[in-house]
Design a protein around this motif. Structure first.
Motif, short mmCIF file in Angstrom:
data_model
loop_
_atom_site.label_atom_id
_atom_site.label_comp_id
_atom_site.label_asym_id
_atom_site.label_seq_id
_atom_site.Cartn_x
_atom_site.Cartn_y
_atom_site.Cartn_z
N GLU A 412 19.93 60.82 33.84
CA GLU A 412 19.48 61.56 32.66
C GLU A 412 18.28 60.92 31.98
O GLU A 412 17.55 61.58 31.24
N ASN A 562 25.27 67.75 36.02
CA ASN A 562 25.03 68.34 34.70
C ASN A 562 23.56 68.37 34.29
O ASN A 562 23.23 68.69 33.16
N PRO A 564 19.55 69.88 34.55
CA PRO A 564 18.95 71.18 34.84
C PRO A 564 18.63 71.31 36.33
O PRO A 564 18.15 70.36 36.95
N ASP A 585 27.40 78.31 40.86
CA ASP A 585 27.91 78.89 39.61
C ASP A 585 28.95 78.01 38.94
O ASP A 585 29.21 78.14 37.75
N PRO A 588 28.76 72.18 36.14
CA PRO A 588 28.84 72.02 34.68
C PRO A 588 27.47 72.07 34.00
O PRO A 588 27.41 72.09 32.76
N SER A 589 26.38 72.08 34.75
CA SER A 589 25.04 72.13 34.16
C SER A 589 24.89 73.38 33.30
O SER A 589 25.31 74.47 33.67
N GLU A 590 24.24 73.21 32.15
CA GLU A 590 23.98 74.35 31.26
C GLU A 590 22.67 75.04 31.57
O GLU A 590 22.37 76.09 31.02
N ASN A 591 21.87 74.46 32.45
CA ASN A 591 20.58 75.04 32.83
C ASN A 591 20.53 75.12 34.34
O ASN A 591 20.17 74.17 35.04
N LYS A 592 20.93 76.27 34.87
CA LYS A 592 20.95 76.46 36.33
C LYS A 592 20.37 77.84 36.64
O LYS A 592 20.84 78.86 36.12
#
Length: 626
Positions: A412, A562, A564, A585, A588-592
């Motif tokens: 990160e 997690n 992007p 799908d 856990p990434s919020e930007n995929k």
């Protein structure tokens, strides 16, 4: 018709015109004596002149459309001009020899030498004018000939087919002496708006041939290197300066070349090669593209090639991202890809995918951060090159604990996001290998470690090399029962052998690109790497494991990833089918983001329009990253 040089060349080409001879005193071109090519030069170019015509037919315009359908090279042979090399866009000369396709050899046999003094020899006139131009400090004028309307020597007239209507001639020089004239032939005239870009490419080719031949003749007569450098030359850019530069962390100098890109109309610098030591005496090699003006995103790009591939497979992506969008771009050659990345001494036992993930990749992250501490990295990987950063990120805690390396780069902190192009979560080839299902049933009854050891032992049994590797070109050669090298097989082989067609994404790759793959991109791969892929293929677990069986990379990716991620999918890719990407799908990434293109596995990074769309989408996504 001649295309004259324009003012944009003046800083490089035009010498002091105040010293030019008075026009009333200048001799007429037809009086210029054309000397024979010196014997050492003739002997050298005789071994490589096929590369002249191969490169000519591989030229494409800025829209990626082929320019010439046919090319010939006329050499000055004593007091005659003789056609000695031909190529077409659809088959190279070696291919024709291998497949015994009529046309190319017959063309050369039918063509007869024409004396330089023959008044009907139009090529002589062009060379004579070129000598005058060259003596003025100019590149020779590019000549366009309408083959149907202008007077053509009868010996050449009989060689013309219905599709050979226009010829563009480029006189060639080596060590200030003319060696002949290189022709590109088309069915249709070149549109006016494409003449200038074509002229730029041809003059770049002129420079490349003149420089490479002279350099290799002087340094040791290496025909192979000369041929390779000509055929892989970047003609859409023009080199302006070459330096050998020093860096603070390696002894070997870095080659730094400043280019002017004709296609993007900007200057940029290419640096190669940065050598980064990793583990067990191995190293990673980086090259970089730096545009004259960087964007303001604070992001750089790291490109990682896939299975069996060198970094040059990513060149199209790299130049689009650097020269159009303003990123500093690095291209990575992992261990084993070149002499510089191999151990100089000590044990050479090969390597695994784990070495790529756990050793090579983090060292590159460290190196980039050390040199550019204010920039974060967006990693762009193709195929296995996309698996490496994804598996590193998602297995980071487990890798750190196993290696007991507490300063391992934190994902990160170093990585802003990952763009993965046709990168699988596990291996599930849509293959036609006979007996594959039976193999899967048998092997899945064995314990994981026993299976790994058995496969490695079987595969390594006949390996004679110091390092246990497999050369993909030799492997294809074995499968297809070809001789000497893959450059000699027909491009339509992809319609007959499913596995090769699917590996390449064949229908989107032109013949010169396939030639480039065989000669410069495909490389050796460690047997252990191959076995990890094979093991995933025959397993029913839909998983990709570490070589020691301790890390389930696929499981960790689905549970832990997690960052992007921008995933590019080839909808007709049978090496990485869409179903091997279904788990995206669940991340856990919020930007995929998923972007799909109707392309095959390698075709997706070779097809110009697709590359441009991928880079546009990736850039828009990167601009939104924090």
């Amino acid at each position: 018709m001649a295309i004259e040089e324009t003012s944009f060349w003046e800083d490089r080409l035009i010498k002091n015109y105040s010293r030019d001879t008075n026009k009333s005193l200048m001799v007429s071109p037809e009086r210029i004596f054309v000397f024979p090519v010196p014997k050492p030069t003739f002997s050298f170019i005789e071994s490589i002149w096929q590369s002249f015509t191969n490169k000519m037919v591989s030229l494409v315009d800025f829209d990626d459309e082929p320019i010439f359908s046919f090319s010939i090279f006329e050499v000055i042979d004593k007091d005659e001009l003789k056609i000695v090399s031909t190529s077409t866009h659809f088959k190279l000369r070696e291919i024709a020899e291998r497949r015994k396709i009529p046309g190319i050899d017959e063309y050369i046999k039918k063509s007869r030498p024409i004396h330089l003094s023959d008044p009907r020899n139009e090529s002589t006139r062009f060379i004579q004018q070129a000598i005058i131009d060259f003596n003025k400090g100019l590149r020779p004028a590019i000549t366009i000939v309408n083959l149907k309307e202008e007077v053509i020597h009868p010996e050449k007239k009989v060689l013309l087919s219905e599709t050979m209507n226009y010829a563009i001639g480029l006189p060639l020089f080596v060590n200030e002496n003319p060696i002949g004239i290189l022709w590109g032939i088309t069915k249709d005239p070149i549109p006016e708006d494409k003449l200038r870009p074509l002229t730029l490419q041809l003059y770049s080719l002129f420079d490349v041939i003149e420089f490479v031949v002279a350099k290799e003749m002087e340094s040791g007569n290496d025909h192979y290197i000369a041929q390779k450098n000509i055929e892989k030359a970047d003609t859409v850019s023009n080199s302006k300066n070459l330096f050998y530069t020093t860096t603070k962390d390696q002894k070997e100098p870095v080659t730094s070349i400043i280019f002017k890109s004709h296609q993007y109309d900007i200057e940029y610098r290419m640096d190669a090669s940065f050598i980064i030591p990793t583990t067990e005496g191995y190293a990673v090699s980086l090259k970089s593209f730096t545009p004259e003006k960087l964007n303001t995103t604070g992001k750089n790009i790291l490109l990682i090639p896939g299975f069996f591939c060198r970094r040059s497979v990513m060149d199209k992506l790299a130049k689009e991202l650097a020269l159009k969008y303003g990123y500093r771009v690095f291209l990575m050659d992992m261990r084993g890809r070149s002499r510089q990345t191999m151990p100089k001494h000590g044990s050479r036992e090969g390597w695994t995918v784990d070495n790529y993930i756990q050793d090579d990749f983090p060292e590159v992250l460290r190196w980039i951060r050390w040199h550019y501490p204010s920039e974060r990295t967006v990693v762009v990987g193709h195929s296995m090159g996309g698996m490496i950063p994804r598996f590193y990120v998602s297995s980071y805690d487990q890798i750190k604990a196993m290696k007991e390396e507490y300063n391992l780069p934190k994902p990160e902190e170093y990585i802003a996001g990952i763009v993965s192009i046709t990168s699988p979560n596990y291996i599930s080839l849509k293959s036609n290998f006979i007996g594959l299902d039976t193999l899967k049933k048998g092997f899945n009854m064995l314990p994981h470690k026993m299976l790994s050891d058995m496969i490695l032992s079987m595969a390594s049994f006949s390996m004679q090399a110091t390092i246990q590797t497999i050369d993909l070109k030799k492997f294809f050669k074995l499968v297809l029962n070809l001789h000497s090298g893959l450059r000699n097989f027909s491009y339509d082989i992809g319609t007959k052998v499913l596995t090769i067609k699917d590996f390449v994404g064949y229908k989107e790759i032109t013949p010169p690109e396939w030639y480039f793959l065989m000669e410069d991109v495909f490389c050796e791969e460690s047997v252990s790497v191959i076995m990890q892929f094979f093991q995933s293929q025959i397993s029913n677990e839909k998983s990709f494991w570490s070589n020691d069986g301790k890390i389930n990379y696929t499981e960790n990716f689905i549970k832990n990833f997690n960052l992007p991620i921008y995933s590019v999918v080839g909808t007709i890719d049978k090496i990485v089918p869409e179903e091997t990407l279904d788990d995206l799908d669940l991340l856990p990434s919020e930007n995929k983001v998923v972007s799909k293109y109707e392309q095959g596995h390698l075709g997706i990074i070779f097809h110009g329009e697709t590359v441009r769309k991928i880079c546009q989408g990736a850039n828009e996504w990167i601009l939104k990253l924090p």
